[in-house]
Design a protein around this motif. Structure first.
Motif, short mmCIF file in Angstrom:
data_model
loop_
_atom_site.label_atom_id
_atom_site.label_comp_id
_atom_site.label_asym_id
_atom_site.label_seq_id
_atom_site.Cartn_x
_atom_site.Cartn_y
_atom_site.Cartn_z
N UNK A 120 8.44 13.57 2.58
CA UNK A 120 9.00 14.07 3.83
C UNK A 120 8.20 13.56 5.03
N UNK A 121 6.86 13.46 4.88
CA UNK A 121 6.03 12.96 5.98
C UNK A 121 6.24 11.47 6.18
N UNK A 122 6.42 10.72 5.09
CA UNK A 122 6.72 9.29 5.22
C UNK A 122 8.06 9.11 5.92
N UNK A 123 9.02 9.94 5.56
CA UNK A 123 10.33 9.88 6.23
C UNK A 123 10.20 10.22 7.71
N UNK A 124 9.31 11.13 8.04
CA UNK A 124 9.07 11.52 9.43
C UNK A 124 8.52 10.35 10.22
N UNK A 125 7.59 9.60 9.62
CA UNK A 125 7.04 8.41 10.29
C UNK A 125 8.13 7.36 10.51
N UNK A 126 8.99 7.19 9.51
CA UNK A 126 10.08 6.24 9.67
C UNK A 126 11.06 6.70 10.76
N UNK A 127 11.32 7.99 10.78
CA UNK A 127 12.24 8.53 11.77
C UNK A 127 11.73 8.28 13.19
N UNK A 128 10.42 8.35 13.36
CA UNK A 128 9.82 8.14 14.68
C UNK A 128 9.51 6.67 14.94
N UNK A 129 9.91 5.80 14.03
CA UNK A 129 9.66 4.35 14.15
C UNK A 129 8.16 4.05 14.26
N UNK A 130 7.36 4.84 13.56
CA UNK A 130 5.92 4.64 13.57
C UNK A 130 5.42 4.03 12.27
N UNK A 131 6.32 3.77 11.34
CA UNK A 131 5.89 3.22 10.06
C UNK A 131 5.31 1.81 10.21
N UNK A 132 5.70 1.11 11.27
CA UNK A 132 5.16 -0.25 11.49
C UNK A 132 3.78 -0.21 12.13
N UNK A 133 3.31 0.98 12.56
CA UNK A 133 2.00 1.10 13.18
C UNK A 133 0.91 1.48 12.17
N UNK A 134 1.31 1.66 10.89
CA UNK A 134 0.36 2.12 9.88
C UNK A 134 0.18 1.07 8.79
N UNK A 135 -1.02 1.06 8.21
CA UNK A 135 -1.33 0.12 7.14
C UNK A 135 -1.53 0.89 5.84
N UNK A 136 -1.14 0.28 4.73
CA UNK A 136 -1.35 0.86 3.40
C UNK A 136 -2.11 -0.17 2.57
N UNK A 137 -3.31 0.19 2.11
CA UNK A 137 -4.13 -0.74 1.35
C UNK A 137 -4.48 -0.13 0.00
N UNK A 138 -4.52 -1.01 -1.01
CA UNK A 138 -4.88 -0.55 -2.34
C UNK A 138 -6.39 -0.53 -2.50
N UNK A 139 -6.88 0.50 -3.18
CA UNK A 139 -8.29 0.58 -3.48
C UNK A 139 -8.74 -0.62 -4.34
N UNK A 140 -9.95 -1.06 -4.10
CA UNK A 140 -10.49 -2.12 -4.95
C UNK A 140 -10.87 -1.55 -6.30
N UNK A 141 -10.65 -2.33 -7.33
CA UNK A 141 -10.97 -1.86 -8.70
C UNK A 141 -12.49 -1.80 -8.88
#
Length: 229
Positions: A208-229
């Motif tokens: 729901x929070x991810x959907x909220x970010x998309x709704x506000x067009x803020x999903x392009x302002x955030x980065x998602x990075x995978x943890x290093x092994x």
């Protein structure tokens, strides 16, 4: 204020008369006395004018406060009568100068108190919740403007440049915030979490929070990075 200035004009005529005193040492001493007293009176009248201009500039702002400007002619009538009788004694200049200084100090203090109240009201009226809906560039500008406003509002003195600076920065920030829509419910709290400096896992963010970010067009302002092994 014109009456106060007329006092100065009368005093300046006394100064001219004092300069014409050239009959020995007594005349020279009298000329110096009048010149010094007039310089002191002129200084206080100048400060009074400055405080009045500042107070009026603040009152002229949107939703500007009311500031009591009464009493600016304090001591004028008595001093004027003494001027007409000839060269006034030192006590006359002292009383006139003190009367002007007292009014000037009161207006300065009242203006400072009104400034503090008015700036806080103006800051509270800003729709800062909308800031999160701005683009990153506009958010940066909005934050800079808000920092400038809070810094100016904390000033221990108030003068015309500070009033102009605050008014212009406030108008720009208010207009910038008006261009943004109100944020969806819960968005600000979510953004505060993301900006807290604490690393969040994807599992910490609900669908729901991810959907909220998309709704506000803020999903392009955030980065998602995978943890290093």
């Amino acid at each position: 204020m014109s009456e106060q200035l007329s006092v100065l004009h009368k005093a300046e005529r006394l100064q001219a008369e004092a300069r014409r005193l050239n009959e020995g040492e007594k005349g020279a001493e009298e000329a110096r006395r009048i010149s010094e007293r007039i310089s002191t009176l002129r200084l206080q009248l100048g400060l009074l004018q400055q405080h009045i201009r500042t107070a009026r500039a603040l009152m002229a702002q949107p939703e500007g406060p009311d500031i009591d400007l009464s009493g600016i002619d304090a001591g004028q009538a008595t001093f004027a009568r003494q001027c007409q009788a000839g060269l006034p004694p030192n006590q006359s200049f002292t009383r006139a100068t003190q009367a002007v200084q007292k009014v000037a100090d009161r207006i300065a203090q009242d203006t400072l108190e009104a400034w503090r109240t008015w700036t806080q009201e103006q800051l509270q009226a800003l729709e800062l919740a909308r800031q999160v809906m701005l683009s990153l560039n506009d958010q940066t500008r909005a934050k800079a403007l808000h920092q400038e406003l809070t810094k100016t509002a904390r000033s221990t003195t108030v003068a015309l440049p500070a009033i102009t600076l605050f008014a212009n920065a406030h108008a720009e920030l208010a207009e910038l915030l008006r261009t943004a829509p109100p944020p969806p419910e819960g968005l600000k709290k979510l953004l505060d979490r993301l900006a807290s400096g604490t690393a969040l896992l994807l599992s910490d963010i609900t669908d729901a929070e991810i959907a909220l970010l998309r709704q506000a067009s803020l999903d392009t302002d955030l980065e998602l990075r995978r943890r290093r092994a």
